[in-house]
Design a protein around this motif. Structure first.
Motif, PDB file in Angstrom:
ATOM      1  N   TYR A 114      50.754-100.459  18.968  1.00 51.66           N
ATOM      2  CA  TYR A 114      49.753-101.779  19.510  1.00 51.66           C
ATOM      3  C   TYR A 114      50.830-102.947  19.226  1.00 51.66           C
ATOM      4  O   TYR A 114      50.495-103.410  18.277  1.00 51.66           O
ATOM      5  CB  TYR A 114      48.584-101.739  19.067  1.00 51.66           C
ATOM      6  N   ARG A 115      51.798-103.309  20.058  1.00 52.10           N
ATOM      7  CA  ARG A 115      52.549-104.412  19.864  1.00 52.10           C
ATOM      8  C   ARG A 115      52.175-105.515  20.165  1.00 52.10           C
ATOM      9  O   ARG A 115      52.522-106.579  19.281  1.00 52.10           O
ATOM     10  CB  ARG A 115      54.263-103.997  20.239  1.00 52.10           C
ATOM     11  N   ALA A 116      51.345-105.732  21.063  1.00 44.88           N
ATOM     12  CA  ALA A 116      50.704-107.068  21.390  1.00 44.88           C
ATOM     13  C   ALA A 116      49.272-106.831  21.782  1.00 44.88           C
ATOM     14  O   ALA A 116      48.947-106.063  22.473  1.00 44.88           O
ATOM     15  CB  ALA A 116      51.653-107.322  22.992  1.00 44.88           C
ATOM     16  N   VAL A 117      48.426-107.677  21.279  1.00 43.03           N
ATOM     17  CA  VAL A 117      47.054-107.637  21.293  1.00 43.03           C
ATOM     18  C   VAL A 117      46.626-108.983  21.602  1.00 43.03           C
ATOM     19  O   VAL A 117      46.808-110.069  21.167  1.00 43.03           O
ATOM     20  CB  VAL A 117      46.486-107.326  20.102  1.00 43.03           C
ATOM     21  N   ALA A 118      46.125-109.100  23.032  1.00 46.09           N
ATOM     22  CA  ALA A 118      45.711-110.288  23.730  1.00 46.09           C
ATOM     23  C   ALA A 118      44.073-110.796  23.205  1.00 46.09           C
ATOM     24  O   ALA A 118      43.421-110.077  22.979  1.00 46.09           O
ATOM     25  CB  ALA A 118      45.573-110.184  25.316  1.00 46.09           C
ATOM     26  N   ILE A 119      44.225-111.961  23.137  1.00 47.30           N
ATOM     27  CA  ILE A 119      43.087-112.743  22.494  1.00 47.30           C
ATOM     28  C   ILE A 119      42.919-114.126  23.178  1.00 47.30           C
ATOM     29  O   ILE A 119      43.977-114.961  23.358  1.00 47.30           O
ATOM     30  CB  ILE A 119      43.271-112.885  21.126  1.00 47.30           C
ATOM     31  N   GLY A 120      41.790-114.416  23.441  1.00 45.51           N
ATOM     32  CA  GLY A 120      41.546-115.915  23.899  1.00 45.51           C
ATOM     33  C   GLY A 120      42.123-117.159  22.792  1.00 45.51           C
ATOM     34  O   GLY A 120      41.904-116.671  21.634  1.00 45.51           O
ATOM     35  N   ASP A 121      42.632-118.142  23.130  1.00 43.68           N
ATOM     36  CA  ASP A 121      42.787-119.090  22.465  1.00 43.68           C
ATOM     37  C   ASP A 121      41.355-119.583  21.505  1.00 43.68           C
ATOM     38  O   ASP A 121      40.431-120.054  22.150  1.00 43.68           O
ATOM     39  CB  ASP A 121      43.425-120.605  23.012  1.00 43.68           C
ATOM     40  N   PRO A 122      41.419-119.447  20.295  1.00 38.35           N
ATOM     41  CA  PRO A 122      39.994-119.490  19.534  1.00 38.35           C
ATOM     42  C   PRO A 122      39.566-121.133  19.531  1.00 38.35           C
ATOM     43  O   PRO A 122      38.427-121.247  19.478  1.00 38.35           O
ATOM     44  CB  PRO A 122      40.356-119.104  18.065  1.00 38.35           C
ATOM     45  N   ASP A 123      40.708-121.726  19.754  1.00 37.59           N
ATOM     46  CA  ASP A 123      40.215-123.340  19.915  1.00 37.59           C
ATOM     47  C   ASP A 123      39.487-123.877  21.097  1.00 37.59           C
ATOM     48  O   ASP A 123      38.861-124.699  21.100  1.00 37.59           O
ATOM     49  CB  ASP A 123      41.235-124.448  19.457  1.00 37.59           C
ATOM     50  N   THR A 124      39.668-123.188  22.274  1.00 34.46           N
ATOM     51  CA  THR A 124      39.022-123.458  23.641  1.00 34.46           C
ATOM     52  C   THR A 124      38.462-122.110  24.006  1.00 34.46           C
ATOM     53  O   THR A 124      37.442-122.550  25.106  1.00 34.46           O
ATOM     54  CB  THR A 124      40.054-123.912  24.398  1.00 34.46           C
ATOM     55  N   VAL A 125      38.678-120.915  23.714  1.00 29.51           N
ATOM     56  CA  VAL A 125      38.035-119.856  24.357  1.00 29.51           C
ATOM     57  C   VAL A 125      36.885-119.160  23.569  1.00 29.51           C
ATOM     58  O   VAL A 125      37.280-118.672  22.560  1.00 29.51           O
ATOM     59  CB  VAL A 125      39.060-118.810  24.699  1.00 29.51           C
ATOM     60  N   PRO A 126      35.729-119.358  23.724  1.00 26.47           N
ATOM     61  CA  PRO A 126      34.554-118.563  22.784  1.00 26.47           C
ATOM     62  C   PRO A 126      35.283-117.374  22.426  1.00 26.47           C
ATOM     63  O   PRO A 126      34.703-116.798  21.275  1.00 26.47           O
ATOM     64  CB  PRO A 126      33.424-118.778  23.518  1.00 26.47           C
ATOM     65  N   ALA A 127      35.360-116.486  23.584  1.00 28.00           N
ATOM     66  CA  ALA A 127      35.797-114.927  23.346  1.00 28.00           C
ATOM     67  C   ALA A 127      36.789-114.743  22.313  1.00 28.00           C
ATOM     68  O   ALA A 127      36.625-113.788  21.371  1.00 28.00           O
ATOM     69  CB  ALA A 127      36.057-114.312  24.580  1.00 28.00           C
ATOM     70  N   GLY A 128      37.842-115.664  22.089  1.00 27.73           N
ATOM     71  CA  GLY A 128      38.615-115.744  21.183  1.00 27.73           C
ATOM     72  C   GLY A 128      38.418-116.097  19.868  1.00 27.73           C
ATOM     73  O   GLY A 128      38.785-115.678  18.897  1.00 27.73           O
ATOM     74  N   ALA A 129      37.514-117.076  19.726  1.00 25.07           N
ATOM     75  CA  ALA A 129      36.915-117.555  18.680  1.00 25.07           C
ATOM     76  C   ALA A 129      36.164-116.329  18.024  1.00 25.07           C
ATOM     77  O   ALA A 129      36.128-116.285  16.646  1.00 25.07           O
ATOM     78  CB  ALA A 129      35.974-118.619  18.797  1.00 25.07           C
TER      79      ALA A 129
END
Length: 264
Positions: A134-149
């Motif tokens: 798993y070289r790249a794991v996508a995540i929403g920007d935690p500052d603006t994207v609740p799913a990322g937070a």
């Protein structure tokens, strides 16, 4: 002169009777709804159903990350209603006096997805994402994207945030995260379960335990600056009613609205 005075008096009385929701007979009120992008499928259908029941009102949707939408409203961009994917963004607007009425509407779950053509060695836990495959794991920007937070909170709670940080690829919203996985540009990604259910190019690997992050809650609110408070109240009532509930639940959301939970 007397007739002119009477005419002016009549016009003045008519003007005084107008409300913000009044319009010409051939005009429709337009409501602008700023909603978290994870709601797009449901809200498109709810907007259509509402318009069929209320042909005098047109619903226009503005989708994006909850943080970006909150900032738009805070800076004075037009919006009649706001539906956030977390309570943080809604509370910030409410604390600034920009929300007239709000209530928790929905719940969701956070899940890890992988490309649909991956059939073996699927991750089963957050720890599995530390593996070299798993070289790249996508995540929403935690500052603006609740799913990322929510995802960052879960990784921090599991003691894995620093370990996985070099692998993280940030998206501007949860749909971009899903696209990264669907296109193969990420080996895994954190999205809502409702997004995973809609994808034909990504598959759900596992759902995160709820105790790793704050409860996922979607509040809906009427923006205080709306030019159409009566129409906005009608749409809010529709959002919290049975017709909308059936649509939300069919798309995998948990319907949580209760009149006792409303605040203004």
């Amino acid at each position: 002169m007397a007739s002119l005075a009477a005419m002016l008096t009549s016009l003045t009385l008519l003007a005084g009777c107008r409300t913000t929701d009044e319009r010409k007979p051939d005009e429709r009120i337009e409501l602008l709804v700023s909603a978290a992008v994870s709601l797009q499928r449901s809200m498109d259908r709810i907007g259509e159903a509402f318009e069929q029941a209320h042909p005098d009102i047109r619903i226009t949707m503005n989708y994006g990350s909850s943080g970006a939408l909150r900032q738009q409203i805070a800076e004075g961009a037009p919006a009649d209603l706001f539906i956030s994917a977390d309570t943080v963004q809604m509370d910030r607007l409410a604390d600034d006096g920009l929300i007239a009425r709000q209530a928790v509407l929905l719940g969701n779950r956070l899940t890890v997805v992988v490309p649909a053509d991956r059939s073996d060695n699927l991750p089963e836990t957050l720890e599995d994402l530390a593996a070299g495959e798993y070289r790249a794991v996508a995540i929403g920007d935690p500052d603006t994207v609740p799913a990322g937070a929510y995802a960052a909170e879960a990784l921090r709670h599991a003691g894995l945030l620093e370990t996985l940080e070099p692998k993280l690829v940030y998206g501007k919203d949860v749909r971009q995260v899903l696209t990264y996985v669907e296109s193969g540009n990420a080996d895994a990604g954190f999205v809502y379960r409702t997004d995973a259910l809609l994808s034909g190019a990504a598959r759900e690997a596992f759902t995160l335990p709820d105790d790793l992050h704050a409860p996922i809650r979607y509040p809906a609110g009427i923006v205080k600056a709306t030019a159409h408070p009566e129409a906005a109240a009608r749409f809010f009532a529709f959002l919290t009613g049975d017709a909308a509930r059936r649509i939300f639940e069919a798309d995998g959301f948990v319907f949580l609205y209760s009149p006792d939970g409303e605040s203004s």
